[in-house]
Design a protein around this motif. Sequence first.
Motif, mmCIF file in Angstrom:
data_model
loop_
_atom_site.group_PDB
_atom_site.id
_atom_site.type_symbol
_atom_site.label_atom_id
_atom_site.label_comp_id
_atom_site.label_asym_id
_atom_site.label_seq_id
_atom_site.Cartn_x
_atom_site.Cartn_y
_atom_site.Cartn_z
ATOM 1 N N GLU A 1 32.872 -63.476 -19.636
ATOM 2 C CA GLU A 1 31.871 -62.866 -18.756
ATOM 3 C C GLU A 1 31.630 -61.407 -19.145
ATOM 4 O O GLU A 1 30.499 -60.925 -19.105
ATOM 5 C CB GLU A 1 32.301 -62.967 -17.300
ATOM 6 N N ALA A 2 32.681 -60.692 -19.518
ATOM 7 C CA ALA A 2 32.529 -59.307 -19.964
ATOM 8 C C ALA A 2 31.711 -59.248 -21.252
ATOM 9 O O ALA A 2 30.859 -58.371 -21.418
ATOM 10 C CB ALA A 2 33.900 -58.664 -20.161
ATOM 11 N N ILE A 3 31.951 -60.180 -22.152
ATOM 12 C CA ILE A 3 31.185 -60.232 -23.408
ATOM 13 C C ILE A 3 29.708 -60.488 -23.120
ATOM 14 O O ILE A 3 28.833 -59.840 -23.693
ATOM 15 C CB ILE A 3 31.770 -61.304 -24.358
ATOM 16 N N GLU A 4 29.437 -61.427 -22.227
ATOM 17 C CA GLU A 4 28.042 -61.743 -21.883
ATOM 18 C C GLU A 4 27.348 -60.544 -21.229
ATOM 19 O O GLU A 4 26.185 -60.277 -21.512
ATOM 20 C CB GLU A 4 27.975 -62.970 -20.974
ATOM 21 N N LEU A 5 28.056 -59.832 -20.365
ATOM 22 C CA LEU A 5 27.487 -58.614 -19.766
ATOM 23 C C LEU A 5 27.160 -57.590 -20.847
ATOM 24 O O LEU A 5 26.110 -56.939 -20.813
ATOM 25 C CB LEU A 5 28.476 -57.991 -18.778
ATOM 26 N N THR A 6 28.061 -57.447 -21.807
ATOM 27 C CA THR A 6 27.849 -56.475 -22.877
ATOM 28 C C THR A 6 26.644 -56.858 -23.721
ATOM 29 O O THR A 6 25.840 -55.997 -24.092
ATOM 30 C CB THR A 6 29.106 -56.358 -23.773
ATOM 31 N N LYS A 7 26.511 -58.142 -24.023
ATOM 32 C CA LYS A 7 25.343 -58.587 -24.791
ATOM 33 C C LYS A 7 24.048 -58.291 -24.049
ATOM 34 O O LYS A 7 23.045 -57.942 -24.660
ATOM 35 C CB LYS A 7 25.435 -60.083 -25.085
ATOM 36 N N LYS A 8 24.080 -58.417 -22.728
ATOM 37 C CA LYS A 8 22.869 -58.191 -21.930
ATOM 38 C C LYS A 8 22.535 -56.709 -21.809
ATOM 39 O O LYS A 8 21.366 -56.329 -21.847
ATOM 40 C CB LYS A 8 23.040 -58.798 -20.543
ATOM 41 N N PHE A 9 23.553 -55.858 -21.657
ATOM 42 C CA PHE A 9 23.299 -54.448 -21.394
ATOM 43 C C PHE A 9 23.567 -53.531 -22.583
ATOM 44 O O PHE A 9 23.365 -52.320 -22.479
ATOM 45 C CB PHE A 9 24.119 -53.990 -20.184
ATOM 46 N N SER A 10 24.014 -54.081 -23.705
ATOM 47 C CA SER A 10 24.260 -53.270 -24.884
ATOM 48 C C SER A 10 23.855 -54.066 -26.113
ATOM 49 O O SER A 10 22.735 -54.549 -26.178
ATOM 50 C CB SER A 10 25.729 -52.835 -24.935
ATOM 51 N N ASP A 11 24.763 -54.252 -27.061
ATOM 52 C CA ASP A 11 24.424 -54.978 -28.280
ATOM 53 C C ASP A 11 25.612 -55.799 -28.773
ATOM 54 O O ASP A 11 26.698 -55.760 -28.196
ATOM 55 C CB ASP A 11 23.928 -54.027 -29.366
ATOM 56 N N ASP A 12 25.401 -56.544 -29.851
ATOM 57 C CA ASP A 12 26.438 -57.421 -30.383
ATOM 58 C C ASP A 12 27.660 -56.644 -30.879
ATOM 59 O O ASP A 12 28.790 -57.107 -30.757
ATOM 60 C CB ASP A 12 25.892 -58.289 -31.521
ATOM 61 N N LYS A 13 27.438 -55.459 -31.438
ATOM 62 C CA LYS A 13 28.562 -54.650 -31.915
ATOM 63 C C LYS A 13 29.470 -54.262 -30.744
ATOM 64 O O LYS A 13 30.688 -54.359 -30.827
ATOM 65 C CB LYS A 13 28.045 -53.409 -32.636
ATOM 66 N N SER A 14 28.864 -53.848 -29.647
ATOM 67 C CA SER A 14 29.647 -53.519 -28.452
ATOM 68 C C SER A 14 30.321 -54.755 -27.884
ATOM 69 O O SER A 14 31.451 -54.672 -27.390
ATOM 70 C CB SER A 14 28.756 -52.877 -27.390
ATOM 71 N N ALA A 15 29.641 -55.888 -27.951
ATOM 72 C CA ALA A 15 30.230 -57.139 -27.444
ATOM 73 C C ALA A 15 31.487 -57.499 -28.239
ATOM 74 O O ALA A 15 32.490 -57.924 -27.655
ATOM 75 C CB ALA A 15 29.208 -58.274 -27.502
ATOM 76 N N ARG A 16 31.445 -57.310 -29.553
ATOM 77 C CA ARG A 16 32.634 -57.570 -30.372
ATOM 78 C C ARG A 16 33.757 -56.599 -30.020
ATOM 79 O O ARG A 16 34.925 -56.963 -29.968
ATOM 80 C CB ARG A 16 32.292 -57.496 -31.865
ATOM 81 N N PHE A 17 33.390 -55.350 -29.765
ATOM 82 C CA PHE A 17 34.364 -54.329 -29.381
ATOM 83 C C PHE A 17 35.031 -54.708 -28.051
ATOM 84 O O PHE A 17 36.259 -54.680 -27.929
ATOM 85 C CB PHE A 17 33.666 -52.973 -29.272
ATOM 86 N N VAL A 18 34.246 -55.063 -27.059
ATOM 87 C CA VAL A 18 34.772 -55.458 -25.747
ATOM 88 C C VAL A 18 35.673 -56.687 -25.894
ATOM 89 O O VAL A 18 36.765 -56.739 -25.323
ATOM 90 C CB VAL A 18 33.622 -55.719 -24.742
ATOM 91 N N ASN A 19 35.244 -57.636 -26.696
ATOM 92 C CA ASN A 19 36.057 -58.820 -26.947
ATOM 93 C C ASN A 19 37.399 -58.431 -27.565
ATOM 94 O O ASN A 19 38.458 -58.915 -27.138
ATOM 95 C CB ASN A 19 35.315 -59.792 -27.861
ATOM 96 N N GLY A 20 37.377 -57.546 -28.552
ATOM 97 C CA GLY A 20 38.608 -57.123 -29.220
ATOM 98 C C GLY A 20 39.587 -56.439 -28.285
ATOM 99 O O GLY A 20 40.789 -56.691 -28.335
ATOM 100 N N ILE A 21 39.071 -55.593 -27.414
ATOM 101 C CA ILE A 21 39.950 -54.889 -26.474
ATOM 102 C C ILE A 21 40.502 -55.851 -25.429
ATOM 103 O O ILE A 21 41.721 -55.926 -25.213
ATOM 104 C CB ILE A 21 39.206 -53.719 -25.784
ATOM 105 N N LEU A 22 39.619 -56.586 -24.766
ATOM 106 C CA LEU A 22 40.071 -57.457 -23.675
ATOM 107 C C LEU A 22 40.954 -58.611 -24.162
ATOM 108 O O LEU A 22 41.864 -59.024 -23.451
ATOM 109 C CB LEU A 22 38.879 -57.993 -22.881
ATOM 110 N N SER A 23 40.703 -59.092 -25.360
ATOM 111 C CA SER A 23 41.510 -60.199 -25.887
ATOM 112 C C SER A 23 42.981 -59.815 -26.039
ATOM 113 O O SER A 23 43.871 -60.665 -25.994
ATOM 114 C CB SER A 23 40.962 -60.671 -27.223
ATOM 115 N N GLN A 24 43.240 -58.519 -26.188
ATOM 116 C CA GLN A 24 44.620 -58.055 -26.316
ATOM 117 C C GLN A 24 45.401 -58.233 -25.013
ATOM 118 O O GLN A 24 46.624 -58.228 -25.019
ATOM 119 C CB GLN A 24 44.649 -56.576 -26.718
#
Length: 141
Positions: free
Chosen positions: A113-136
């Motif tokens: 859900e955080a990744i999808e929010l990031t894709k909607k309000f930012s871009d794919d690069k930020s979505a990958r970043f959010v995924n990398g942080i939260l996945s930890q």
Amino acid sequence: MSKVFVDSRRDLRERAFQALMSLEYDGDLVEACRFAYLHDREEQELEELPLFLLELVQGVRQSKAELDQKIGQHLKTGWTLERLTLVEKNILRLGLYELLDYEGTPQIVAVNEAIELTKKFSDDKSARFVNGILSQFVTEE
């Protein structure tokens, strides 16, 4: 927009994010939630705000320092929370709060859900970043 989508948990997460963004510039928590919940609806009558929305926003606000500290520990060397955009910070806070503290949401759902929010309000690069942080923070069950 159908009533089912408007009251879905995904929609309420999006509205929680919008409320958190507005609270970055001060304001009342309930009023920020009310505005985020009603801003694009034809009906302006509201008996009660959805509990899920209020719990997310209030939980993130109350845990903000702790969430920021945890996020900061997982940033690469040389990066600080201050270097992140407000969008990234608030999505990370919201995602991490739900991932760690909100009962009933599977961890993988909170991250997605955080990744999808990031894709909607930012871009794919930020979505990958959010995924990398939260996945930890995802623990194997």
